[in-house]
Design an enzyme around this catalytic site. Sequence first.
Site, PDB file in Angstrom:
ATOM      1  N   GLU A 171       9.782   0.514  -6.919  1.00  0.00           N
ATOM      2  CA  GLU A 171       8.906  -0.340  -6.538  1.00  0.00           C
ATOM      3  C   GLU A 171       9.885  -0.851  -5.227  1.00  0.00           C
ATOM      4  O   GLU A 171      10.659  -1.455  -5.497  1.00  0.00           O
ATOM      5  CB  GLU A 171       7.733  -0.502  -6.174  1.00  0.00           C
ATOM      6  CG  GLU A 171       7.507  -1.880  -6.666  1.00  0.00           C
ATOM      7  CD  GLU A 171       6.351  -2.707  -6.399  1.00  0.00           C
ATOM      8  OE1 GLU A 171       6.167  -3.339  -5.073  1.00  0.00           O
ATOM      9  OE2 GLU A 171       5.297  -3.843  -6.999  1.00  0.00           O
ATOM     10  N   LYS A 181      -1.885 -10.259 -11.947  1.00  0.00           N
ATOM     11  CA  LYS A 181      -1.817 -11.992 -12.231  1.00  0.00           C
ATOM     12  C   LYS A 181      -3.624 -12.310 -11.346  1.00  0.00           C
ATOM     13  O   LYS A 181      -4.463 -11.763 -11.184  1.00  0.00           O
ATOM     14  CB  LYS A 181      -0.967 -12.308 -10.191  1.00  0.00           C
ATOM     15  CG  LYS A 181       0.057 -12.280 -10.726  1.00  0.00           C
ATOM     16  CD  LYS A 181       0.592 -12.632  -9.568  1.00  0.00           C
ATOM     17  CE  LYS A 181       2.600 -12.995  -9.839  1.00  0.00           C
ATOM     18  NZ  LYS A 181       2.847 -11.189  -9.293  1.00  0.00           N
TER      19      LYS A 181
HETATM   20  N1  PSU Z   1       1.450  -8.535  -7.640  1.00  0.00           N
HETATM   21  C1  PSU Z   1       2.817  -8.937  -7.753  1.00  0.00           C
HETATM   22  N2  PSU Z   1       3.821  -8.900  -7.363  1.00  0.00           N
HETATM   23  C2  PSU Z   1       3.812  -7.552  -6.581  1.00  0.00           C
HETATM   24  C3  PSU Z   1       3.140  -7.654  -5.664  1.00  0.00           C
HETATM   25  C4  PSU Z   1       1.711  -7.583  -6.439  1.00  0.00           C
HETATM   26  O1  PSU Z   1       2.461  -9.489  -9.247  1.00  0.00           O
HETATM   27  O2  PSU Z   1       5.177  -7.660  -5.664  1.00  0.00           O
HETATM   28  C5  PSU Z   1       2.915  -6.284  -4.406  1.00  0.00           C
HETATM   29  C6  PSU Z   1       3.125  -4.807  -5.014  1.00  0.00           C
HETATM   30  O3  PSU Z   1       3.473  -4.299  -4.404  1.00  0.00           O
HETATM   31  C7  PSU Z   1       1.683  -4.546  -5.176  1.00  0.00           C
HETATM   32  C8  PSU Z   1       1.519  -5.168  -3.974  1.00  0.00           C
HETATM   33  O4  PSU Z   1       1.646  -3.394  -4.832  1.00  0.00           O
HETATM   34  O5  PSU Z   1       2.011  -6.520  -3.852  1.00  0.00           O
HETATM   35  C9  PSU Z   1      -0.200  -5.681  -3.397  1.00  0.00           C
HETATM   36  O6  PSU Z   1      -0.317  -5.645  -1.998  1.00  0.00           O
HETATM   37  P1  PSU Z   1      -1.840  -5.781  -1.745  1.00  0.00           P
HETATM   38  O7  PSU Z   1      -3.149  -6.830  -2.504  1.00  0.00           O
HETATM   39  O8  PSU Z   1      -2.142  -6.544  -0.683  1.00  0.00           O
HETATM   40  O9  PSU Z   1      -2.313  -4.247  -1.392  1.00  0.00           O
END
Ligand code: PSU
Length: 311
Positions: free
Chosen positions: A26, A161
């Site tokens: 990603e 996390k």
């Molecule tokens: N969690 C992490 N590192 C990240 C992300 C999530 O530990 O970089 C990023 C990933 O791209 C994940 C996104 O798909 O954040 C999720 O964001 P949201 O909670 O806004 O959907």
Amino acid sequence: MMSQYLNKKEEVADALADGKAVVALESTIISHGMPYPENVETALRVEETVRKAGAVPATIAILDGQLCAGLNLDQIETLGKTGTAVAKASRRDIPFLLAKKQLGATTVAATMIIAAQAGIELFATGGIGGVHRGGAENFDISADLQELARTNVAVVCAGAKSILDLPLTLEYLETYGVPVIGYQTREFPAFYSRESGLGVDYTLHTPEEVATVLATKWNAGLAGGAIIANPVPEKFSMDATYLNGIIEHALAEATREKIKGKAITPYLLSKIKELTEGKSLVSNIELVLNNARLAAEIAVASSLLKRELLT
Ligand code: PSU
Ligand code: MN
């Protein structure tokens, strides 16, 4: 389904046509997940790790009105340098970025969509999005979870996390029928730490076993993704109690500053790095490399399995 917007890098297209192992990666993690220049260095090391394990890397992003599966060095550098000024692209954002030919860094959800269109089944990242704390009231549930429910791509991650509500995240995945596989562990890992105190339903021990279960799921007509939860290597695992304190602190600051929606995850990630004086970044990098290696090994096993089935 493949769309007219899909652009596979030549090396990726060739590998897929030959039935070789390919691993999707990603780009939100590059632009929003880590600071420059560590983000670019890590993205390149991750690609190298995938290659060493015998697969072709396909870093995914939206560029020039195209859904790109496989980026060159310049494109990775641009994403890393532009950082949080790049649009963070989840499913809902894709049509706007395509139509306006704007740069988009793909989240887990958007990366899965593009990987599936390209025909890539394995995807490595750090952590997935999930149900945020307070999710039962504020409805902040990452689109990553819905994508896992519907799109046929397996995601290798180090769990999620504890900025998230991990028990609710696992409940949600169960409701939507997403298999959560613990790789050589009975616990769902909590990203920076190997343990979360939460169990997984299934534990598998080798890339071949994982490849077999994934092939079986899809051959049985069960659409959707799967999570392969791979704990951070022991040496880089951080103390869960210490981290929980840091996370509470970061969450309190986010509330005070009224950070919401798609900005909350990147905000918390950079706050945690600041509050741990950079220590969290070291384990973040190591766990991503560890996931890239495992995803490549599973992709290799899957490609061998398909060959055996063909002969
Ligand atoms: N969690 C992490 N590192 C990240 C992300 C999530 O530990 O970089 C990023 C990933 O791209 C994940 C996104 O798909 O954040 C999720 O964001 P949201 O909670 O806004 O959907
Ligand atoms: Mn959200």
